[in-house]
Design a protein around this motif. Sequence first.
Motif, PDB file in Angstrom:
ATOM      1  N   SER A   1       0.542   1.112   8.360  1.00  0.00           N
ATOM      2  CA  SER A   1       0.596   2.537   8.066  1.00  0.00           C
ATOM      3  C   SER A   1       0.367   2.736   6.572  1.00  0.00           C
ATOM      4  O   SER A   1       0.579   1.822   5.773  1.00  0.00           O
ATOM      5  CB  SER A   1       1.945   3.154   8.480  1.00  0.00           C
ATOM      6  OG  SER A   1       3.000   2.580   7.755  1.00  0.00           O
ATOM      7  N   VAL A   2      -0.103   3.921   6.226  1.00  0.00           N
ATOM      8  CA  VAL A   2      -0.331   4.252   4.822  1.00  0.00           C
ATOM      9  C   VAL A   2       0.368   5.569   4.519  1.00  0.00           C
ATOM     10  O   VAL A   2       0.584   6.406   5.402  1.00  0.00           O
ATOM     11  CB  VAL A   2      -1.827   4.355   4.457  1.00  0.00           C
ATOM     12  CG1 VAL A   2      -2.495   2.993   4.473  1.00  0.00           C
ATOM     13  CG2 VAL A   2      -2.544   5.327   5.390  1.00  0.00           C
ATOM     14  N   GLU A   3       0.671   5.708   3.236  1.00  0.00           N
ATOM     15  CA  GLU A   3       1.395   6.909   2.825  1.00  0.00           C
ATOM     16  C   GLU A   3       1.086   7.194   1.371  1.00  0.00           C
ATOM     17  O   GLU A   3       0.876   6.275   0.576  1.00  0.00           O
ATOM     18  CB  GLU A   3       2.897   6.687   3.004  1.00  0.00           C
ATOM     19  CG  GLU A   3       3.736   7.929   2.846  1.00  0.00           C
ATOM     20  CD  GLU A   3       5.217   7.643   3.069  1.00  0.00           C
ATOM     21  OE1 GLU A   3       5.937   8.587   3.427  1.00  0.00           O
ATOM     22  OE2 GLU A   3       5.646   6.507   2.864  1.00  0.00           O
ATOM     23  N   ARG A   4       1.062   8.483   1.068  1.00  0.00           N
ATOM     24  CA  ARG A   4       0.978   8.902  -0.337  1.00  0.00           C
ATOM     25  C   ARG A   4       2.243   9.706  -0.595  1.00  0.00           C
ATOM     26  O   ARG A   4       2.264  10.917  -0.422  1.00  0.00           O
ATOM     27  CB  ARG A   4      -0.267   9.722  -0.568  1.00  0.00           C
ATOM     28  CG  ARG A   4      -0.535  10.061  -2.035  1.00  0.00           C
ATOM     29  CD  ARG A   4      -1.997  10.311  -2.270  1.00  0.00           C
ATOM     30  NE  ARG A   4      -2.264  10.985  -3.535  1.00  0.00           N
ATOM     31  CZ  ARG A   4      -2.345  10.363  -4.707  1.00  0.00           C
ATOM     32  NH1 ARG A   4      -2.161   9.059  -4.782  1.00  0.00           N
ATOM     33  NH2 ARG A   4      -2.615  11.031  -5.808  1.00  0.00           N
ATOM     34  N   PRO A   5       3.320   9.000  -0.964  1.00  0.00           N
ATOM     35  CA  PRO A   5       4.632   9.638  -1.023  1.00  0.00           C
ATOM     36  C   PRO A   5       4.780  10.654  -2.150  1.00  0.00           C
ATOM     37  O   PRO A   5       5.639  11.535  -2.079  1.00  0.00           O
ATOM     38  CB  PRO A   5       5.579   8.454  -1.232  1.00  0.00           C
ATOM     39  CG  PRO A   5       4.737   7.401  -1.868  1.00  0.00           C
ATOM     40  CD  PRO A   5       3.372   7.580  -1.294  1.00  0.00           C
TER      41      PRO A   5
ATOM     42  N   SER B   1       1.145  10.154  -7.210  1.00  0.00           N
ATOM     43  CA  SER B   1       0.501   9.042  -7.891  1.00  0.00           C
ATOM     44  C   SER B   1       0.436   7.759  -7.075  1.00  0.00           C
ATOM     45  O   SER B   1      -0.467   6.959  -7.273  1.00  0.00           O
ATOM     46  CB  SER B   1       1.217   8.754  -9.219  1.00  0.00           C
ATOM     47  OG  SER B   1       2.563   8.409  -8.996  1.00  0.00           O
ATOM     48  N   ASN B   2       1.342   7.543  -6.158  1.00  0.00           N
ATOM     49  CA  ASN B   2       1.372   6.285  -5.429  1.00  0.00           C
ATOM     50  C   ASN B   2       0.663   6.369  -4.089  1.00  0.00           C
ATOM     51  O   ASN B   2       0.605   7.427  -3.459  1.00  0.00           O
ATOM     52  CB  ASN B   2       2.828   5.843  -5.201  1.00  0.00           C
ATOM     53  CG  ASN B   2       3.511   5.448  -6.483  1.00  0.00           C
ATOM     54  OD1 ASN B   2       3.267   4.361  -6.995  1.00  0.00           O
ATOM     55  ND2 ASN B   2       4.336   6.331  -7.011  1.00  0.00           N
ATOM     56  N   PHE B   3       0.159   5.223  -3.665  1.00  0.00           N
ATOM     57  CA  PHE B   3      -0.484   5.093  -2.351  1.00  0.00           C
ATOM     58  C   PHE B   3      -0.015   3.760  -1.799  1.00  0.00           C
ATOM     59  O   PHE B   3      -0.202   2.727  -2.434  1.00  0.00           O
ATOM     60  CB  PHE B   3      -2.001   5.142  -2.511  1.00  0.00           C
ATOM     61  CG  PHE B   3      -2.790   5.015  -1.242  1.00  0.00           C
ATOM     62  CD1 PHE B   3      -3.826   4.097  -1.139  1.00  0.00           C
ATOM     63  CD2 PHE B   3      -2.529   5.823  -0.143  1.00  0.00           C
ATOM     64  CE1 PHE B   3      -4.578   3.979   0.028  1.00  0.00           C
ATOM     65  CE2 PHE B   3      -3.263   5.709   1.028  1.00  0.00           C
ATOM     66  CZ  PHE B   3      -4.287   4.785   1.120  1.00  0.00           C
ATOM     67  N   THR B   4       0.620   3.766  -0.623  1.00  0.00           N
ATOM     68  CA  THR B   4       1.237   2.544  -0.128  1.00  0.00           C
ATOM     69  C   THR B   4       0.646   2.110   1.207  1.00  0.00           C
ATOM     70  O   THR B   4       0.177   2.932   2.007  1.00  0.00           O
ATOM     71  CB  THR B   4       2.755   2.720   0.055  1.00  0.00           C
ATOM     72  OG1 THR B   4       2.997   3.734   1.030  1.00  0.00           O
ATOM     73  CG2 THR B   4       3.416   3.095  -1.260  1.00  0.00           C
ATOM     74  N   LEU B   5       0.696   0.800   1.423  1.00  0.00           N
ATOM     75  CA  LEU B   5       0.330   0.192   2.699  1.00  0.00           C
ATOM     76  C   LEU B   5       1.564  -0.519   3.222  1.00  0.00           C
ATOM     77  O   LEU B   5       2.115  -1.370   2.525  1.00  0.00           O
ATOM     78  CB  LEU B   5      -0.817  -0.797   2.535  1.00  0.00           C
ATOM     79  CG  LEU B   5      -1.197  -1.603   3.778  1.00  0.00           C
ATOM     80  CD1 LEU B   5      -1.836  -0.714   4.833  1.00  0.00           C
ATOM     81  CD2 LEU B   5      -2.156  -2.749   3.412  1.00  0.00           C
ATOM     82  N   LYS B   6       1.989  -0.171   4.412  1.00  0.00           N
ATOM     83  CA  LYS B   6       3.149  -0.818   5.028  1.00  0.00           C
ATOM     84  C   LYS B   6       2.675  -1.631   6.221  1.00  0.00           C
ATOM     85  O   LYS B   6       1.900  -1.155   7.054  1.00  0.00           O
ATOM     86  CB  LYS B   6       4.173   0.209   5.496  1.00  0.00           C
ATOM     87  CG  LYS B   6       5.418  -0.413   6.129  1.00  0.00           C
ATOM     88  CD  LYS B   6       6.293   0.618   6.830  1.00  0.00           C
ATOM     89  CE  LYS B   6       6.944   1.559   5.878  1.00  0.00           C
ATOM     90  NZ  LYS B   6       7.910   2.451   6.583  1.00  0.00           N
TER      91      LYS B   6
END
Lengths: 112, 113
Positions: B66-70, B73-78
């Motif tokens: 899953s991906v998220e832009r919380p 500025s951040n962009f995450t891959l879980k």
Amino acid sequence: GESVGLHLPTLSVQEGDNSIINCAYSNSASDYFIWYKQESGKGPQFIIDIRSNMDKRQGQRVTVLLNKTVKHLSLQIAATQPGDSAVYFCAEKSQGAQKLVFGQGTRLTINP
Amino acid sequence: EPEVTQTPSHQVTQMGQEVILRCVPISNHLYFYWYRQILGQKVEFLVSFYNNEISEKSEIFDDQFSVERPDGSNFTLKIRSTKLEDSAMYFCASRGGVGETQYFGPGTRLLVL
């Protein structure tokens, strides 16, 4: 199916000589092409790109040539320097798509 | 010169554990990507993200990812439950609203034991 590949996995050249790295692609819908340089342990670094409405583009010491007739892309590096040693990847993108499709890569080695 | 940054640079985890890989794309870029590179192989596309939603994903990007832009500025891959075959370098990339060039970060080397 779509694929982007390279003719040679390794290329060794003398320092100061010109290098030519080749790439073949099979997707007729590709409209954007890009070359990346990847040094060991690092991310792909943008070198130069070209759109399908062009057949040549020049940068600093680098030139990209695109032959859509035979679906061939090449990267020319002039006066190769030791710092050019790396793996070079071509990648393509289809019109309307987001993803880049990468080739296998060519390792360029510079001999002193 | 602005650049994409990623943390951590290295991550070791046990099979079945969850990992979150973090990226800070180039400021004012609008399109965000995750790619991975298994050792010695080519770079493979995982997912693209635009306007707070997934715009394209590959077969690799299954329900474990899953991906998220919380935030802005951040962009995450879980990866929810890591498998041995998830071991790879994971690259984040971003591009602006004009032009096609994707700029890559330095990568996170993930090792699943």
